[in-house]
Scaffold this active site. Sequence first.
Site, PDB file in Angstrom:
ATOM      1  N   LEU A 208      37.646  17.553 -30.337  1.00  0.00           N
ATOM      2  CA  LEU A 208      38.739  18.067 -31.171  1.00  0.00           C
ATOM      3  C   LEU A 208      38.408  19.500 -31.538  1.00  0.00           C
ATOM      4  O   LEU A 208      37.320  19.757 -32.068  1.00  0.00           O
ATOM      5  CB  LEU A 208      38.852  17.262 -32.474  1.00  0.00           C
ATOM      6  CG  LEU A 208      39.551  15.907 -32.476  1.00  0.00           C
ATOM      7  CD1 LEU A 208      39.343  15.248 -33.834  1.00  0.00           C
ATOM      8  CD2 LEU A 208      41.033  16.097 -32.198  1.00  0.00           C
ATOM      9  N   HIS A 209      39.310  20.425 -31.256  1.00  0.00           N
ATOM     10  CA  HIS A 209      39.014  21.796 -31.673  1.00  0.00           C
ATOM     11  C   HIS A 209      40.250  22.641 -31.958  1.00  0.00           C
ATOM     12  O   HIS A 209      40.141  23.693 -32.589  1.00  0.00           O
ATOM     13  CB  HIS A 209      38.160  22.508 -30.618  1.00  0.00           C
ATOM     14  CG  HIS A 209      38.941  22.984 -29.434  1.00  0.00           C
ATOM     15  ND1 HIS A 209      39.286  22.147 -28.401  1.00  0.00           N
ATOM     16  CD2 HIS A 209      39.456  24.197 -29.128  1.00  0.00           C
ATOM     17  CE1 HIS A 209      39.970  22.837 -27.502  1.00  0.00           C
ATOM     18  NE2 HIS A 209      40.094  24.081 -27.912  1.00  0.00           N
ATOM     19  N   ARG A 210      41.420  22.226 -31.519  1.00  0.00           N
ATOM     20  CA  ARG A 210      42.585  23.095 -31.650  1.00  0.00           C
ATOM     21  C   ARG A 210      42.994  23.264 -33.104  1.00  0.00           C
ATOM     22  O   ARG A 210      42.885  22.334 -33.913  1.00  0.00           O
ATOM     23  CB  ARG A 210      43.749  22.563 -30.824  1.00  0.00           C
ATOM     24  CG  ARG A 210      43.513  22.689 -29.333  1.00  0.00           C
ATOM     25  CD  ARG A 210      44.763  22.384 -28.536  1.00  0.00           C
ATOM     26  NE  ARG A 210      44.504  22.498 -27.116  1.00  0.00           N
ATOM     27  CZ  ARG A 210      44.566  23.645 -26.421  1.00  0.00           C
ATOM     28  NH1 ARG A 210      44.916  24.754 -27.029  1.00  0.00           N
ATOM     29  NH2 ARG A 210      44.295  23.659 -25.130  1.00  0.00           N
ATOM     30  N   ARG A 241      34.344  24.915 -34.419  1.00  0.00           N
ATOM     31  CA  ARG A 241      35.541  24.928 -35.264  1.00  0.00           C
ATOM     32  C   ARG A 241      35.700  23.593 -35.993  1.00  0.00           C
ATOM     33  O   ARG A 241      36.018  23.559 -37.172  1.00  0.00           O
ATOM     34  CB  ARG A 241      36.800  25.205 -34.429  1.00  0.00           C
ATOM     35  CG  ARG A 241      38.096  25.032 -35.235  1.00  0.00           C
ATOM     36  CD  ARG A 241      39.310  25.022 -34.334  1.00  0.00           C
ATOM     37  NE  ARG A 241      39.692  26.356 -33.932  1.00  0.00           N
ATOM     38  CZ  ARG A 241      40.446  27.164 -34.667  1.00  0.00           C
ATOM     39  NH1 ARG A 241      40.902  26.792 -35.836  1.00  0.00           N
ATOM     40  NH2 ARG A 241      40.762  28.368 -34.224  1.00  0.00           N
TER      41      ARG A 241
END
Length: 365
Positions: A208-210, A241
């Site tokens: 998960l990074h967006r 992030r």
Amino acid sequence: MNLKILSIVGARPQLVKLAPIAAALTAEGHRHVIVHTGQHYDADLSDVFFTGLGIPDPDVHLGVGSGSHGVQTGAVMAALDPVLEAERPDWVLVYGDTNSTLAGAVSAVKQHLPVAHLEAGLRSFNRRMPEEHNRVLTDHAADLLLAPTDEAMRHLAAEGLADRAVRTGDVMVDVCLRVRDGVLADGSTPPALPEGIDPAEPYLVATLHRAENTDDADRLAMLVDALACLPVQVALLAHPRLLSRAETHGIKLERGAVRAGRPLPYAGMVAAVLGSQGVVTDSGGLQKEAFLLARPCTTLRTETEWPETLENGWNELIADPGALGEARWTAIATRPAPDAARGTPYGDGRAAEAVAAILAERARR
């Protein structure tokens, strides 16, 4: 005709694409100048890829680091200007859809240098995504559009850019298949999974990074809850992030089924996916890598740049797993690989050779 080609990279997916391009350009006798912007400055997202994929060390490292989109893009442009002025390459090659991509294209066209965009024509049609802005603006600025798929070619034609576009196939196939074969040949080494994950038992690889999934505390909590409730182990390869946003929001990542670890070198990531039951991600690159490695993928978004992966259920878009109910969500995330063939929509693994040939053919005389 030997050329000077300057590659601008700065983020993990670009480094993966750079590996086969660097090899192909060297094989053809071209001079290849590599500029690393430093957009991803964490060693797990940058340095390890140079050693792991055999990429030559960067000739220039700009070291721009993090910042808002405007600050980061502007910093890359300001730092690139004197580099491009000194080098005056035959081609400036930009990769993918990051702030470094757009900054490199704009800096080059301002100096009347020809720009080629690798991975041109991808569209999610979600204009809230910064990557979408970067793709569209770079395609319209560039002189040569190196498109990976037929769908990408259709998008470029619809925007009036067909005369600049060439379908090359996807260089990610080149490197993914090569690394896959190496991992399979060395099958005795278990994948380097987060502590607490037993590779002998079923597990999912997750990332998960967006911004749309991590910046809002409620949404990030919902997604982590969805991973935590699954009945199989979840190896969460945690992007910086994600770690930063989880800490800011007070969200504990390691709970339930989830064990968090650092991002893996590319070969380690391929090994982890090959050993897995499937993938849950919001990454564009990992969707496609799961497809190439024959593992089902569940994408935590409303759209994908790689619609070919959706054919026959290899990839499913699930933007709100919390709304599905635990049983339905579990059935999707842990589904077996489809029986259907995947085909070769991304090419035959020789895209980098095609790119090198096209750059030589289209160079200004």
